[in-house]
Design a protein around this motif. Structure first.
Motif, PDB file in Angstrom:
ATOM      1  N   THR A   1      11.711 -21.354 -17.201  1.00 36.28           N
ATOM      2  CA  THR A   1      12.881 -21.348 -18.075  1.00 36.28           C
ATOM      3  C   THR A   1      12.781 -22.502 -19.065  1.00 36.28           C
ATOM      4  N   LYS A   2      12.378 -23.675 -18.573  1.00 39.03           N
ATOM      5  CA  LYS A   2      12.279 -24.860 -19.436  1.00 39.03           C
ATOM      6  C   LYS A   2      10.812 -25.255 -19.563  1.00 39.03           C
TER       7      LYS A   2
ATOM      8  N   GLU B   1       6.643 -37.782 -21.200  1.00 41.76           N
ATOM      9  CA  GLU B   1       6.896 -38.776 -22.247  1.00 41.76           C
ATOM     10  C   GLU B   1       5.612 -39.186 -22.957  1.00 41.76           C
TER      11      GLU B   1
ATOM     12  N   ARG C   1      17.679 -15.067 -19.737  1.00 38.97           N
ATOM     13  CA  ARG C   1      18.925 -14.350 -19.419  1.00 38.97           C
ATOM     14  C   ARG C   1      19.521 -13.690 -20.658  1.00 38.97           C
TER      15      ARG C   1
ATOM     16  N   GLU D   1       8.146 -45.024 -17.386  1.00 40.99           N
ATOM     17  CA  GLU D   1       8.871 -43.906 -17.979  1.00 40.99           C
ATOM     18  C   GLU D   1      10.385 -44.088 -17.946  1.00 40.99           C
TER      19      GLU D   1
ATOM     20  N   LYS E   1      12.442 -41.142 -18.242  1.00 36.96           N
ATOM     21  CA  LYS E   1      12.913 -39.963 -17.522  1.00 36.96           C
ATOM     22  C   LYS E   1      11.853 -39.556 -16.506  1.00 36.96           C
TER      23      LYS E   1
ATOM     24  N   ALA F   1       8.818 -30.499 -12.246  1.00 40.33           N
ATOM     25  CA  ALA F   1       8.548 -29.150 -12.737  1.00 40.33           C
ATOM     26  C   ALA F   1       9.486 -28.175 -12.026  1.00 40.33           C
ATOM     27  N   GLU F   2       9.686 -27.016 -12.631  1.00 39.36           N
ATOM     28  CA  GLU F   2      10.556 -26.031 -11.974  1.00 39.36           C
ATOM     29  C   GLU F   2       9.994 -25.608 -10.617  1.00 39.36           C
TER      30      GLU F   2
ATOM     31  N   ASP G   1      17.184 -18.879  -9.708  1.00 43.62           N
ATOM     32  CA  ASP G   1      17.014 -18.423 -11.097  1.00 43.62           C
ATOM     33  C   ASP G   1      18.066 -19.022 -12.023  1.00 43.62           C
ATOM     34  N   VAL G   2      19.302 -19.115 -11.541  1.00 41.42           N
ATOM     35  CA  VAL G   2      20.358 -19.705 -12.384  1.00 41.42           C
ATOM     36  C   VAL G   2      20.201 -21.222 -12.415  1.00 41.42           C
ATOM     37  N   TYR G   3      19.913 -21.826 -11.265  1.00 42.21           N
ATOM     38  CA  TYR G   3      19.679 -23.282 -11.230  1.00 42.21           C
ATOM     39  C   TYR G   3      18.661 -23.707 -12.298  1.00 42.21           C
ATOM     40  N   ARG G   4      17.655 -22.849 -12.533  1.00 45.43           N
ATOM     41  CA  ARG G   4      16.586 -23.232 -13.467  1.00 45.43           C
ATOM     42  C   ARG G   4      17.070 -23.427 -14.895  1.00 45.43           C
ATOM     43  N   LEU G   5      18.285 -22.967 -15.206  1.00 43.54           N
ATOM     44  CA  LEU G   5      18.826 -23.244 -16.544  1.00 43.54           C
ATOM     45  C   LEU G   5      18.969 -24.748 -16.774  1.00 43.54           C
ATOM     46  N   TRP G   6      19.174 -25.515 -15.710  1.00 38.58           N
ATOM     47  CA  TRP G   6      19.297 -26.968 -15.911  1.00 38.58           C
ATOM     48  C   TRP G   6      18.631 -27.793 -14.812  1.00 38.58           C
ATOM     49  N   ARG G   7      18.155 -27.184 -13.748  1.00 37.28           N
ATOM     50  CA  ARG G   7      17.531 -27.915 -12.662  1.00 37.28           C
ATOM     51  C   ARG G   7      16.004 -27.736 -12.700  1.00 37.28           C
ATOM     52  N   PRO G   8      15.218 -28.610 -12.118  1.00 34.78           N
ATOM     53  CA  PRO G   8      15.622 -29.926 -11.610  1.00 34.78           C
ATOM     54  C   PRO G   8      16.242 -30.764 -12.730  1.00 34.78           C
TER      55      PRO G   8
ATOM     56  N   TYR H   1      16.825 -40.803 -14.459  1.00 32.64           N
ATOM     57  CA  TYR H   1      16.538 -41.780 -15.510  1.00 32.64           C
ATOM     58  C   TYR H   1      16.356 -43.167 -14.921  1.00 32.64           C
TER      59      TYR H   1
ATOM     60  N   THR I   1      23.704 -32.254 -17.728  1.00 28.13           N
ATOM     61  CA  THR I   1      23.034 -31.223 -18.527  1.00 28.13           C
ATOM     62  C   THR I   1      23.334 -29.808 -18.012  1.00 28.13           C
TER      63      THR I   1
END
Lengths: 450, 450
Positions: A5-6, A11, A88, B4, B6, B10-11, B73-80, B84, B106
């Protein structure tokens, strides 16, 4: 889902150079002219407002400009930004197209604006400037500059159009949270503002007036400079970090774009995404259609003329050759404040004239419909500006559903809409209407004779 | 910078199991009791409101629960989500400490709430439920559930405390943008709401009333269930994805935390971060101090009693043994709406009683000062809730400056403050004051006799 997805970069993969498209164009854009002499402006004309390093970037013919380490350090707070595959949304549209969006909403201001605010603050601090002034309409640019100034110990003073200042208190508070000072414009702090108030004590202000106030203060104080958030070459240069990252990210998943769409107001978000891909196109390595999307209420590329005009309403700036609706044109108060500009970046205008990009205009109701569709599937409420790009993106994806073509579509989601929810409320309540630009709106009678 | 900013995963590294702390505790938490019989509640008591899969998660003794693919699948929109390293904050504080923050802002709702909203919507959809009801105060939870329901084709109906509904129109619009329906509470749609309105047509509402309305509608319709955003075991279970990721991320940079701080309202954000680290502590692999930070105006852990009490103000829920200020206690209207709860998650209360965590209370002005310091250095405007954790974090870092200890501090930045800027405006204008909890505030006279 079959793929990620992402698409993230480490960096260490953050681009270390900005890209200057001018170096690769078949002809350079026409020069900026002094409004009095009608001769090309020189560095000395700009020195009262900008540090020499930015003036050099404005006119450089070098292909690449190194990004200073101090700027990279701040960029790392949110860069490299993520590239998303809109699995999606694709599924909801039933399209064979692949949709990618480069998301700039994770930045401190919530948009792409800090990409240039940070280097502008850095170069001014390096030139021993103490304070930056600027104008802001909706408030995105003022927020970005306030944050950037805080990183380099500069004061930041923002003149915000009074109508926005009164209606959007959240942006004002965000600017103050980052340490900036904000004044409603017109203000009694400048001659320009005072003159307007003398004539009309209840003036709601305009971007043109706010620019005059910020420029006046910068010109009067040797320790103070002015900063601009779009239109100029050096601003678009800084934004190319977006497209350079997107190139790397698409390469990671083995895709090349068939269509690139971005929204255009002054042009910095669009140029930032598109120019590195245009370099690849000019070199014959890829051949995407590159499409600018502008509001039907303020369509400088599709309905304006290509002529020398002022950058501001009051006619105080140098003359730039650009697509313009006339500097007297006051756009309808559509919600996408960032796209309400009478002109277009001279560099993007030039590229459009060269036939390297195309342009379309969208009405705001179509754009908000796209924004809501996007929010419900992808989970991000877009700012009103990028809903224009999303509407064109969805249009292309639905065309692919008809033709069966599995095109790769790339777009820039240049900011979130958390501070623009009132506009969504307006749309959801059915109160939003569209007003399209008409031939009578063209205000080119006052164009300067060059 | 030497390392670093951030730390990304990886997903493919997204945790595939939630962690259940109960499996590793020396004793289980006391049972939840039926308010009539005072006997432990069974699955059938909860079945009118929750699907059996969530009831099983509420009482399971298994150490891990698999996360369904559809939820991943939905978590992957912003997870992991990113971890920071707060380089710029550390520098501004002049501390030898390393500060890490796990950022949940996020997500689609802008906080950690979707981590449980998504599985709750998924399990309800899998049980053929058509609609979910819930209450919301400030609106974070309602936003998260509206988004989650949109992913699984469920309707979402939210009762929002009328005072917030009227004062915070942006949250209402965001809920509608995600497709949810929102009512001000008290409403005429329920007997509970109508009864309140009969007595007081101008009632500003309360969380207790809004819960009653949402529960009433869910209990009356077999196709409708109720969803809760904190306090319960299954909610904290879902949130452990935060801590599991943070463990992996710290391992990547070779650090182990000496101090973990998180803010506590109902406890789900704190538990989500801390429980996986508590597992490691109980196993003797690490030995961090784990510190809960609560508002001085609503200090259930530091000033409340540990007793059986109702979860809601009206006294309609089962009895839970927890730290409570009394279900009659109405917290001062501090800006951190998410921390205004009279009780504390029973599981976190139990862990506190076991001496595995400690707790401190902070005044809101100290918290907003920390929030502004954070925004200006790290570029993120935090929600009012996590400013409590940041205040404790800064306190610890400044202690390290005194002692010279290079401690590793980990905190949870559980959400952004884009929709909370009015509170920042209040602070910046000097209008904010503190009201601390005092002995007379304790409302334990009405505690049920168990």
């Amino acid at each position: 889902m079959s793929s990620e997805t992402k698409i993230l970069l480490a960096e260490s993969e953050l681009p270390r150079r900005w890209y200057n498209l001018v170096a690769d164009l078949p002809s350079p854009p026409p020069p900026v002219l002094h409004p009095g002499t009608l001769q090309p402006v020189g560095p000395d004309d700009l020195a009262p407002l900008f540090p020499m390093s930015l003036i050099e970037q404005e006119v450089t013919a070098e292909r690449y400009v190194d990004i200073p380490e101090e700027v990279l350090d701040v960029y790392r707070l949110w860069r490299p930004s993520p590239l998303y595959r809109a699995h999606r949304l694709e599924k909801a549209l039933g399209t064979p197209a692949k949709i990618y969006y480069k998301y700039e909403g994770t930045s401190p201001a919530g948009s792409h604006k800090p990409n240039t605010a940070v280097p502008q603050a850095y170069y001014n601090a390096a030139a021993n400037i103490r304070r930056l002034t600027t104008e802001t309409g909706a408030g995105q640019w003022g927020t970005a500059l306030a944050f950037a100034c805080a990183q380099f110990g500069l004061e930041c003073e923002v003149w915000q159009v009074r109508a926005s200042y009164d209606q959007k208190p959240y942006r004002k508070i965000m600017i103050e949270t980052f340490g900036g000072t904000i004044h409603p414009s017109p203000s009694t702090l400048t001659k320009a503002g005072q003159a307007v108030l003398d004539a009309d004590p209840d003036s709601p202000g305009s971007l043109g007036i706010a620019i005059s106030e910020a420029v006046e203060v910068a010109a009067q104080h040797s320790d103070t400079n002015y900063a601009l958030g779009s239109v100029l070459n050096h601003v678009l240069l800084h934004q190319t970090v977006i497209g350079e990252e997107a190139l790397l990210q698409l390469a990671k998943v083995g895709d090349t774009p068939d269509v690139i769409v971005g929204c255009t107001g002054g042009g910095s978000n669009f140029g930032g995404l598109a120019f590195p891909f245009l370099r690849e196109k000019l070199a014959g390595r890829i051949d995407p259609v590159i499409r600018a999307v502008e509001p039907a209420a303020c369509p400088s590329l599709t309905r304006g003329v290509y002529a020398y005009d002022f950058g501001d309403t009051a006619g105080m700036t140098p003359l730039m050759k650009m697509h313009t609706l006339g500097h007297d044109f006051v756009p309808d108060p559509i919600h996408a404040g960032g796209l309400r500009y009478h002109g277009m970046s001279p560099l993007i205008s030039h590229v459009y004239e060269l036939g390297l990009i195309e342009a379309v205009a969208k009405t705001q109701t179509e754009c908000f419909e796209a924004g809501i569709r996007f929010a419900r599937t992808e989970g991000i409420v877009p700012a009103p500006e990028p809903t224009h790009a999303l509407a064109a993106c969805i249009e292309e994806a639905l065309r692919c559903r008809e033709t069966g073509e599995p095109k790769v579509i790339l777009t820039a989601l240049c900011g979130h809409g958390h501070l623009d929810l009132a506009a969504y409320g307006n749309y959801l309540s059915g109160a939003m209407d569209d007003r399209e630009f008409s031939a009578e709106d063209l205000k080119t009678a006052n164009l300067p004779r060059v």
